[in-house]
Design a protein around this motif. Structure first.
Motif, PDB file in Angstrom:
ATOM      1  N   LYS A  39     111.438 -22.361  29.384  1.00 27.74           N
ATOM      2  CA  LYS A  39     111.506 -23.780  29.016  1.00 27.74           C
ATOM      3  C   LYS A  39     110.528 -24.534  29.924  1.00 27.74           C
ATOM      4  CE  LYS A  39     114.960 -27.271  28.138  1.00 27.74           C
ATOM      5  NZ  LYS A  39     116.386 -27.421  27.913  1.00 27.74           N
ATOM      6  N   LEU A  40     109.595 -25.218  29.311  1.00 24.06           N
ATOM      7  CA  LEU A  40     108.619 -25.969  30.101  1.00 24.06           C
ATOM      8  C   LEU A  40     109.061 -27.428  30.145  1.00 24.06           C
ATOM      9  CD1 LEU A  40     105.386 -24.335  28.647  1.00 24.06           C
ATOM     10  CD2 LEU A  40     106.776 -23.605  30.591  1.00 24.06           C
ATOM     11  N   PRO A  41     109.022 -28.055  31.302  1.00 25.85           N
ATOM     12  CA  PRO A  41     109.535 -29.426  31.386  1.00 25.85           C
ATOM     13  C   PRO A  41     108.564 -30.420  30.753  1.00 25.85           C
ATOM     14  CG  PRO A  41     108.614 -28.757  33.484  1.00 25.85           C
ATOM     15  CD  PRO A  41     108.482 -27.573  32.566  1.00 25.85           C
ATOM     16  N   ASP A  42     109.146 -31.494  30.261  1.00 29.64           N
ATOM     17  CA  ASP A  42     108.341 -32.519  29.608  1.00 29.64           C
ATOM     18  C   ASP A  42     108.006 -33.594  30.647  1.00 29.64           C
ATOM     19  OD1 ASP A  42     107.141 -33.963  27.692  1.00 29.64           O
ATOM     20  OD2 ASP A  42     108.993 -34.713  26.761  1.00 29.64           O
ATOM     21  N   ILE A  43     107.065 -33.290  31.522  1.00 39.04           N
ATOM     22  CA  ILE A  43     106.738 -34.238  32.599  1.00 39.04           C
ATOM     23  C   ILE A  43     105.396 -34.896  32.279  1.00 39.04           C
ATOM     24  CG2 ILE A  43     106.144 -34.407  35.068  1.00 39.04           C
ATOM     25  CD1 ILE A  43     108.074 -32.010  35.473  1.00 39.04           C
ATOM     26  N   PRO A  44     105.369 -36.224  32.227  1.00 41.62           N
ATOM     27  CA  PRO A  44     104.105 -36.890  31.888  1.00 41.62           C
ATOM     28  C   PRO A  44     102.992 -36.445  32.831  1.00 41.62           C
ATOM     29  CG  PRO A  44     105.912 -38.478  32.033  1.00 41.62           C
ATOM     30  CD  PRO A  44     106.460 -37.162  32.491  1.00 41.62           C
ATOM     31  N   ARG A  80      98.465 -25.409  48.521  1.00 41.22           N
ATOM     32  CA  ARG A  80      99.532 -26.425  48.466  1.00 41.22           C
ATOM     33  C   ARG A  80     100.337 -26.127  47.199  1.00 41.22           C
ATOM     34  NH1 ARG A  80      95.498 -31.385  48.649  1.00 41.22           N
ATOM     35  NH2 ARG A  80      94.678 -29.997  47.030  1.00 41.22           N
ATOM     36  N   VAL A  81     101.533 -25.580  47.417  1.00 44.65           N
ATOM     37  CA  VAL A  81     102.326 -25.069  46.291  1.00 44.65           C
ATOM     38  C   VAL A  81     103.490 -26.020  46.016  1.00 44.65           C
ATOM     39  CG1 VAL A  81     103.659 -23.098  45.431  1.00 44.65           C
ATOM     40  CG2 VAL A  81     101.805 -22.719  47.074  1.00 44.65           C
ATOM     41  N   ALA A  82     103.666 -26.356  44.751  1.00 44.96           N
ATOM     42  CA  ALA A  82     104.853 -27.131  44.365  1.00 44.96           C
ATOM     43  C   ALA A  82     105.748 -26.232  43.517  1.00 44.96           C
ATOM     44  CB  ALA A  82     104.437 -28.354  43.561  1.00 44.96           C
ATOM     45  N   VAL A  83     107.007 -26.145  43.878  1.00 47.76           N
ATOM     46  CA  VAL A  83     107.977 -25.391  43.075  1.00 47.76           C
ATOM     47  C   VAL A  83     108.900 -26.420  42.428  1.00 47.76           C
ATOM     48  CG1 VAL A  83     109.870 -23.710  43.101  1.00 47.76           C
ATOM     49  CG2 VAL A  83     107.863 -23.358  44.573  1.00 47.76           C
ATOM     50  N   ILE A  84     109.028 -26.330  41.108  1.00 46.09           N
ATOM     51  CA  ILE A  84     109.881 -27.292  40.399  1.00 46.09           C
ATOM     52  C   ILE A  84     111.163 -26.573  39.992  1.00 46.09           C
ATOM     53  CG2 ILE A  84     109.952 -29.025  38.529  1.00 46.09           C
ATOM     54  CD1 ILE A  84     107.411 -29.200  40.311  1.00 46.09           C
ATOM     55  N   GLY A  85     112.279 -27.067  40.484  1.00 42.14           N
ATOM     56  CA  GLY A  85     113.561 -26.469  40.103  1.00 42.14           C
ATOM     57  C   GLY A  85     114.198 -25.716  41.262  1.00 42.14           C
ATOM     58  N   THR A  86     115.528 -25.641  41.199  1.00 39.19           N
ATOM     59  CA  THR A  86     116.289 -24.981  42.265  1.00 39.19           C
ATOM     60  C   THR A  86     117.336 -24.043  41.670  1.00 39.19           C
ATOM     61  OG1 THR A  86     117.737 -26.906  42.291  1.00 39.19           O
ATOM     62  CG2 THR A  86     116.028 -26.839  43.973  1.00 39.19           C
ATOM     63  N   GLY A  87     116.974 -23.384  40.573  1.00 34.66           N
ATOM     64  CA  GLY A  87     117.898 -22.440  39.948  1.00 34.66           C
ATOM     65  C   GLY A  87     117.758 -21.053  40.558  1.00 34.66           C
ATOM     66  N   ALA A  88     118.356 -20.071  39.856  1.00 34.15           N
ATOM     67  CA  ALA A  88     118.428 -18.704  40.381  1.00 34.15           C
ATOM     68  C   ALA A  88     117.045 -18.118  40.666  1.00 34.15           C
ATOM     69  CB  ALA A  88     119.183 -17.826  39.386  1.00 34.15           C
ATOM     70  N   SER A  89     116.059 -18.418  39.801  1.00 27.70           N
ATOM     71  CA  SER A  89     114.725 -17.855  40.034  1.00 27.70           C
ATOM     72  C   SER A  89     114.061 -18.544  41.223  1.00 27.70           C
ATOM     73  CB  SER A  89     113.835 -18.031  38.795  1.00 27.70           C
ATOM     74  OG  SER A  89     114.404 -17.384  37.687  1.00 27.70           O
ATOM     75  N   GLY A 143     110.093 -23.380  37.915  1.00 29.47           N
ATOM     76  CA  GLY A 143     111.345 -22.597  37.915  1.00 29.47           C
ATOM     77  C   GLY A 143     112.335 -23.374  37.066  1.00 29.47           C
ATOM     78  N   THR A 144     111.929 -23.652  35.844  1.00 26.09           N
ATOM     79  CA  THR A 144     112.657 -24.625  35.025  1.00 26.09           C
ATOM     80  C   THR A 144     113.526 -23.987  33.943  1.00 26.09           C
ATOM     81  OG1 THR A 144     110.551 -24.866  33.864  1.00 26.09           O
ATOM     82  CG2 THR A 144     111.129 -26.591  35.422  1.00 26.09           C
ATOM     83  N   GLY A 145     113.728 -22.683  34.055  1.00 24.45           N
ATOM     84  CA  GLY A 145     114.717 -22.048  33.191  1.00 24.45           C
ATOM     85  C   GLY A 145     114.224 -21.720  31.792  1.00 24.45           C
ATOM     86  N   PHE A 146     115.172 -21.620  30.879  1.00 24.43           N
ATOM     87  CA  PHE A 146     114.912 -21.038  29.565  1.00 24.43           C
ATOM     88  C   PHE A 146     115.558 -21.875  28.456  1.00 24.43           C
ATOM     89  CE2 PHE A 146     114.811 -17.860  32.835  1.00 24.43           C
ATOM     90  CZ  PHE A 146     113.675 -17.122  32.531  1.00 24.43           C
TER      91      PHE A 146
END
Ligand SMILES: Cc1cc2nc3c(=O)[nH]c(=O)nc-3n(C[C@H](O)[C@H](O)[C@H](O)COP(=O)(O)OP(=O)(O)OC[C@H]3O[C@@H](n4cnc5c(N)ncnc54)[C@H](O)[C@@H]3O)c2cc1C
Length: 506
Positions: free
Chosen positions: A144-149, A174-183, A337-340
């Protein structure tokens, strides 16, 4: 060149679900089946998710097939490569290769009311017809890809955790990780030492418990090989402990307070900065979202090259990532890391039932299936890990094996009916099953715990998790209750009517 084959059963997908179905079919004496897989190899989840740190979070001796024990698991929680190798081994050991059609993405499957079979089309141009379909396309298989402007215009590198780009070197970036789920929580500790700067965009902090991971000793492996009942006993113990936990999730969420204190000390041990601890402390009941396991996540977040933006990411402006709190972060790479797609399974829009409508249309208000497997208006179609079969605390392989019992009995019932016949779940039976599930759901931590999670659909209904023990699900799926189905026979045409009359006259 276009091909056309007819089989008794078409299995879609070759993860644990699809391979498990294939093994079970062979054991039931059904050899006339194909496994259609869109990728070039088997493995599902464990082929696609190759991100650094990827491993199971249910112990390997339970997160494996009961009929294919593996005495050689290297760790209590084995890594992706080992689980993937295990599934390849299952495909070899159980003689599944001749049944596999790799690189066969199913684009559509339509029920033919006259022929009483499914017509399945694949992206490479083949058409396969099948008396029955077992859809094992996975609950977590379409990123699932996030809908971020502004995300599409980000000038750097962007990839999803399930589509890791191993050629891209994160060193010094410079790394950005989006999300805090299991992955995400498995990825962060692995890449933090390499990254120049790592920014974690968090919407909701997860509860993270210690991970009891260790190498499995040579003596244990020897014992499990020499005396297989020791491996069975180990599995039984792992299963039993998890069964005992279910009541707290489903009936008495207040009992989970003790577990929260263990998770809080897990954090306190690693995170000394009170401001960071405040950001990382969840405000909902543990278990409401999936409980995560890690000894390395909090220590990684406490490192000087890491920032946590706890308002989530709201916009991307060029290479600047703007948090919902207005903060700005420069990044070279974004890891999603935005899931499925879970409550909106993509396969549902590719299944066209007896009334000409898709499963997605039929599920537009809520996804629901009788005993997690069959849907009204979609005869002889069943899904593995369908609605409300997910688990918050135990191994999905237990649920898959229960569904395989149901599948086996379904096919036996078709045999008993003889000739060309199909079973279609009665809407009343699907409705009654779903009402029972949703009634039980009301008291669970997933519904009362004060969080939003990927277990809930767009209407806030929990259509993913099973609100009971795995033993209860095993009982509920042991056999098919024909009273819950309508038996469909081929339409009587002039020639069949004449044949029947002639037969009667003889
Ligand atoms: C990173 C990660 C870790 C996990 N860890 C655990 C764990 O520790 N314990 C646990 O119980 N569960 C875990 N899970 C859940 C996991 O998804 C299930 O346990 C299990 O692997 C699902 O198996 P499956 O066969 O149903 O689906 P998948 O493994 O997803 O397989 C589905 C297959 O279907 C194929 N497919 C999809 N659409 C089509 C199509 N249209 N045509 C043809 N083929 C198609 C896919 O390519 C894929 O190969 C984890 C999931 C992820 C993502």
């Amino acid at each position: 060149m276009a091909q056309h084959e007819h089989v008794r059963v078409a299995v879609i997908g070759s993860g644990f679900g699809g391979l498990g179905a294939a093994v079970r079919l062979r054991r039931e004496g059904v050899t006339d089946f194909l496994v259609l897989e869109r990728a070039g190899s088997v493995g599902g989840t464990w082929r696609d998710n190759s991100y650094p740190g990827c491993a199971c979070d249910v112990p390997s001796h339970l997160y494996s097939f009961s009929f294919a024990p593996n005495p050689d698991w290297p760790r209590t929680f084995s890594g992706q490569q080992h689980i993937r190798a295990y599934l390849e081994h299952v495909a070899d050991t159980f003689g599944l290769r001749p049944h596999l059609r790799l690189d066969h993405e199913v684009t559509v499957m339509r029920w033919d009311n006259d022929e009483l079979h499914w017509v399945i089309e694949t992206a490479n141009g083949s058409t396969i017809t099948a008396d029955a379909v077992v859809s094992a396309t996975g609950p977590l298989s379409d990123p699932k890809l996030p809908d971020i402007p502004g995300l599409a215009a980000f000038p750097g590198k962007v990839f999803h955790s399930a589509q890791w780009d191993h050629d891209y070197d994160l060193s010094g970036k410079r790394v950005a990780v989006i999300g805090t789920g299991a992955s995400a929580i498995q990825i962060v500790p692995e890449i933090q030492p390499k990254a120049g700067r790592l920014t974690l965009f968090q919407r909701t902090p997860p509860w993270v418990m210690p991970r009891m991971d260790r190498a499995i000793s040579g003596a244990e492996k020897w014992l499990h090989r020499a005396l297989p009942f020791t491996a069975t006993a180990r599995r039984g113990l792992l299963w039993g402990i998890r069964e005992l936990q279910v009541g707290a999730f489903t009936k008495h969420p207040n009992q989970l307070g003790l577990v929260e204190s263990i998770a809080k000390s897990n954090m306190a041990r690693a995170v000394k900065d009170p401001a960071l601890r405040a950001k990382l402390t969840p405000s909902y009941r543990i278990g409401c979202k999936r409980i995560l396991l890690s000894n390395a996540y909090y220590p990684a977040l406490a490192q000087p090259n890491v920032d946590v933006v706890d308002s989530g990411l709201s916009e991307v402006r060029g290479s600047t990532l703007v948090g919902s709190d207005g903060s700005e972060t420069e990044a070279d790479v974004i890891i999603l890391g935005t899931g499925f797609h879970v409550t909106d399974m993509p396969i549902a829009s590719r299944v066209v039932g007896a009334d000409g409508i898709t499963l997605a249309e039929s599920w537009k208000d809520e996804m629901q299936a009788l005993r997690g497997a069959t849907a009204a208006g979609f005869p002889n179609w069943m899904t593995i890990i369908g609605p409300n079969t997910g688990l918050g605390n135990s191994s999905m392989i237990l649920m898959i094996e229960s569904q395989l019992n149901y599948m086996a009995d379904y096919l036996r019932q078709l045999d008993v009916l003889g000739g060309r016949a199909a079973l279609d779940a009665r809407p009343s039976a699907v409705g009654a099953w779903n009402r029972r599930v949703q009634d039980r759901m009301k008291r669970t931590v997933w519904n009362t715990g004060g969080c939003t999670s990927w277990y809930l659909d767009a209407n806030g209904r929990n259509t993913t998790v099973w609100p009971g023990t795995t033993a209860e699900f095993r009982r509920a799926t042991r056999s098919v209750d024909l009273g819950e189905y309508e038996v469909i026979r081929p339409p009587v045409t002039h020639s069949t009517a004449q044949a029947v009359t002639e037969e009667a006259a003889r």
